[in-house]
Write an enzyme that holds these catalytic residues in place. Sequence first.
Site, PDB file in Angstrom:
ATOM      1  CE1 TYR A 130      31.398   2.348  95.253  1.00  0.00           C
ATOM      2  CE2 TYR A 130      29.128   2.026  95.959  1.00  0.00           C
ATOM      3  CZ  TYR A 130      30.150   2.870  95.569  1.00  0.00           C
ATOM      4  OH  TYR A 130      29.948   4.218  95.496  1.00  0.00           O
ATOM      5  CG  ASP A 133      23.444  12.322  99.277  1.00  0.00           C
ATOM      6  OD1 ASP A 133      23.615  11.276  99.915  1.00  0.00           O
ATOM      7  OD2 ASP A 133      22.690  13.225  99.622  1.00  0.00           O
ATOM      8  CG  HIS A 180      30.758   7.800  99.094  1.00  0.00           C
ATOM      9  ND1 HIS A 180      30.867   7.294  97.827  1.00  0.00           N
ATOM     10  CD2 HIS A 180      30.126   8.982  98.979  1.00  0.00           C
ATOM     11  CE1 HIS A 180      30.321   8.153  96.982  1.00  0.00           C
ATOM     12  NE2 HIS A 180      29.871   9.182  97.651  1.00  0.00           N
TER      13      HIS A 180
END
Lengths: 988, 281
Positions: free
Chosen positions: A520, A293, A263
């Site tokens: 993103y 994950d 992240h």
Amino acid sequence: MNLTVLLWGIPQAMRAAAKVYPEYAARLKERNLVAQFRLRDKPEGRWIKLENGRITTRSGLHKKPDLDIHFKNRAIAERFLTPPFNLLERVDAAKNFKIGLNGPDELAVWFMQTLARLESVTWKAGTDMGNGVTRYTNGTNGGPIFVYVKDGKILRTTPMDLADDDPESWTIEARGRKFTPPRKTTAAAHAMCQKSMVYSKNRILHPMKRVDFDPNGNRNIQNRGKSEFVRISWDEATDIVSSEIKRAKAVGPGAVCVANGSHHQWGNLGHYLSGFNRFWNLIGATKLVHNPDSWEGWYWGAMHHWGNSLRLGAPEFYGTVEDCLKEAELMVFWSSDPDATYGFEGTQRRAWAKELGIKMVHIDPFMNHTAAHLGGKWIAPKPGTDPALAQALCHVWITEGLYDKAFVEKRTNGFAEWKAYILGETDGQPKTPEWQEKETGVPARDVRALAREWGTKKTYLGAGGWGVGVGGACRGPTGAQWARMMAILGAMQGYGRPGVNFGNLQYGSPLDFNFYFPGYAEGSFSGDLQYSANSANNYQRMPHIVTMSSVRQGIPRMWFPEAIMTGTTPMGYLTDVASVHGQFFPVRYPSPGHAPVQMLYKYGSASFGTMVESNRWVRMYQHENLKFVVNQSVWWEGETPYADVILPACTVFERWDIGEWYNVGAGYVHHMFSMNNHRVISLQHKCIEPLGESKSDYDIFTAICEKLDLGSVYSEGGTTELDWCKRVFDSSDMAQHTTWREFLKKGYFVVPNDPESARAPTANRWFYEGRKKDTPEPYPLPSDYVGNYGEGLQTPSGKFEFIANSLKRIDDPDRPPLNQYLPTFEDQSRDPELAGFPLQLLSPHSRYPFHLMGDDEGSSLRDIREHRVFKDGHYYLVARINKDDAEARGIRDDDLIRLWNHRGSVVCAAQVTSRLPRGVVSASTASAEYRPAGEPGRSTDLGGCVNLLNSSKPITKKSHGIKPNTTLIQVEKWTGVDTWRPLEVANG
Amino acid sequence: MASKWNMVVDVARCNNCRVCFLAVKDEHNGNDFPGYAAPQPAQGHKWLDIRRHERGSLPIVDAHFMPVMCNHCDDAPCMKAATNGAIKKRDDGIVIIDPEKAKGQKQIVDACPYGSISWNEERQLPQIWIFDAHLLDSGWKQTRAEQGCPTAVFRSLKVEDAEMARIKAEEGLEVLKPELGTKPRVYYKNLHLMTKCFVSGSVVKTTNGVEDCVAGAEVVLKQGGREIGRATTDAFGEWKIDRLEPGSGKYQVEVSGSAGRYAGEFELGSESRYLGVMPLG
């Protein structure tokens, strides 16, 4: 426009800007140079001289210009220079050598950015609130915020209140009532601590070098993590880093390795998939291949029953908020704690469900935050045994006829074999409620009651934190079995019919899913087409120059330490969302033709607090094979000092960025913003100047690239971060609703909603009814349809498969095609070596920090007593322990306790509770701090890295998933003296 | 009569998200509001804090949370302990500790029976949650806590005292430690979730050796022959009766369902009770 006029106009504009804007005049004083524009086919052009901030200029050619900007011919030059600039044309001109630039790279970048600022210097940002206060906006992992600034300092940050002229919020009509969300955004705890993080005493303010590291002499690698650091200049720091890159590359391709966390601070431009991605493509680097994950069991397991590869094996969610509120009678939250981590948009919707009288059941060893808030029946299976409980539900449904026979008949296959297994016809063991009680500890009567409730009421299954996956049981040792059971339970009840679906109201708001704004994961300005979702939309909508790395080497992230220390790794597998079978592709280190890793460019410092069995990471840093480590971070965290050079990056408040709340982007949690009650896009204002000597990541990468003559390429001809924000704005559908200047000033934009009649259809309804897929998802790929395009699921039969046929193509003993119950590998009763570890450690996602973001020293989150407890001068991470287990060990609330096994030892502060059954301890994976009491990697950690205790064995034999959610440990009161040492255990 | 500020806190709606706690820290860390409050230290102070309270044991447990803060009492003990006019009560009910005059007066901290006053060692000042007076005075309609709370725990009401008394009666609001006569301006709804006990149980039946939950059974709680409360079991045979006074002695439980009856007795101490499995026969 005429070239002569255009070229004459450039220095005029510069003089005018310097007159009006003092910051532009100051900018011009920064360099002395002669820049020349000319044609290649004729001796025509103009030169501009900058000296002490003054401009002199003349048409014609200069004898010795510092910068030489040349165009193929007049027509091309005019198209390039005439506003409004057509970016596709400009990119094309650069790619096809229609234009070029000769001269020192650093100077070229400086000059081109100075020209770009001719426009941006006139732009105004923020809203004047009076009294010298300006209100800006920004974005976080926990929601968009207003940022109030006065005298160059952040005064406060708050969630956003929507304005009256922002678009109308949606309304859902259910059971005679109307539900409309409040006209504001909500913030998670980690969105509210941002000011304290910006000004934290833990900020890295200067570039630094380890005192005993001499790049030309003794590197003292064995001292990493132990040595002091000395401050150096940016020039020296970028010199060292660029030299080390060259030194490593001389050894061979792939010798430079890059590593980042999963992240990032919010924002498209600054994200590692954007700025860092572009950088590593231009350098050429080995990457760490990430495990999916938080989706482990869904990706490696559930996917094989129904496809959904784009969603990493998790189910659809469109329209489920409306459908659930209208139709559902029961909600089963299974390993589902949406009120932790991801903010509170869904919390408001679940309050409506409670008002409507929808019944709730919570299955979790911990009576979690959502369960405590909503109430309802709490069922606490022993960690890792949930698949047995699920199979017993199947047994009751089959024996009492409480499942959707029509759906099973028409839309699935393999049920006969599954039914035989459940009834015990194949292995002699019927999977009854009495059978599961021996495994799970849950009374048989409760399982019978649940099965009957579920089988006779319209039920939503909220599987995982999001209700459609994420976290919890899916990342435990039986995570694949569990996620597979969730899919199977849904299929037996006919998911997709009214009131029957997957979800817990966390996902599925009735928002506009067609309005385009990039997330993103779409790579922003990276230019990367292979590693990000750039090719889906962004690359056409926002023309920019492609970048491609020539290095093909990847290291399975879980075994990065092994790669460095031993030169090889066990087999890893790809995270490939394009298909179900992509996960069968092996990844191994080293790759053919590539060099072993020499240096590590570490971006952020999260690994010690998040990776499994992370003592290996600590030892890796001190291994002689790792010749150079540079760490680029904002805050001083556990992993930061294990470097040779440290580069200080600034926070998102100190640079420009742009992003939409929870919009991750095409192909990675597609339409994730459906978690929100509103779609909100933030121009993430640069609110204050960078602290100390910290810089934006973009500026850091540009500076390093300049030392390699890649600065112009990296910055795409001197584009500034603010210019990139405008390019992102122009590339999106926002440009049809508002102007750049309006958006820049106001700072946020709310996407209007569809009228009720035009809302996206309910998830899975198309499949239940035997129609073509009608939900707005761009998958499965056409090539993955077995039958006609748009019909059926992404499985070999096109149907839901109770027996997963795709698993017949890989021989993984932990993932047989029939999802039989295989007890967890870590079982004290079955393995004598683990006899000393009678307790199970649950390590869920943290509630208050976002993973470890916000956990840093100096963060206001640290004063939350359910997160850390201040004792003897240090904030210790909280570990929850059952009342009886605590009493047996003489442990009381706030006592310091040690959690340990053969892999690691960690000190925490006890929170004694009745919300856990005996035998289970819970501590979240959330530590930004690593503080070894003795030798790094070989002693007890006081910082709170509970993941030191987790095993690095993969979730199934032939997969690459981690399973940190449960681990066997022992607990005792901390004596203050560290006697622990790591132990080799055969099954560990 | 002047309208005055009051705060109503609904305990049932709080899930310990801590946004209010963090909002108060965000507002006062590093910020000086002359006349209202000096800056709060970077860490350690909890002008608005959350108390937690668990009740019961597996499988019937609940957990509740209660924001606590300066009560802005009408009859404030801290005002009596202060010297030099360091603490003032405004006409709108808000109490302000003067950040200049209160310097060095550590005795103010101990005077508060609620523990709501924090001592700023660096500045030698007692400090409290100021009801965001500085924001309300400049036109804000809500306090930071209320603005940030995602579950509508807080209601700040500017009303006349008579109106507040009416609201208190209508909604069954309570104040903390009313016996001290401090007259707090912070009111709590559903405070019983923090202060009272519940009792609970699981009603089952066994037929042909198979144990099942009993739904729809009637549970009656009695004390000395008098009915105190009743409940009906849910699909899992579970029942829960709340608002019992801690330490209130012996109770009788009578359960009746189609499969039979059950009767029992227990003593209620300071903690809520799960009475266990109750087989009908």
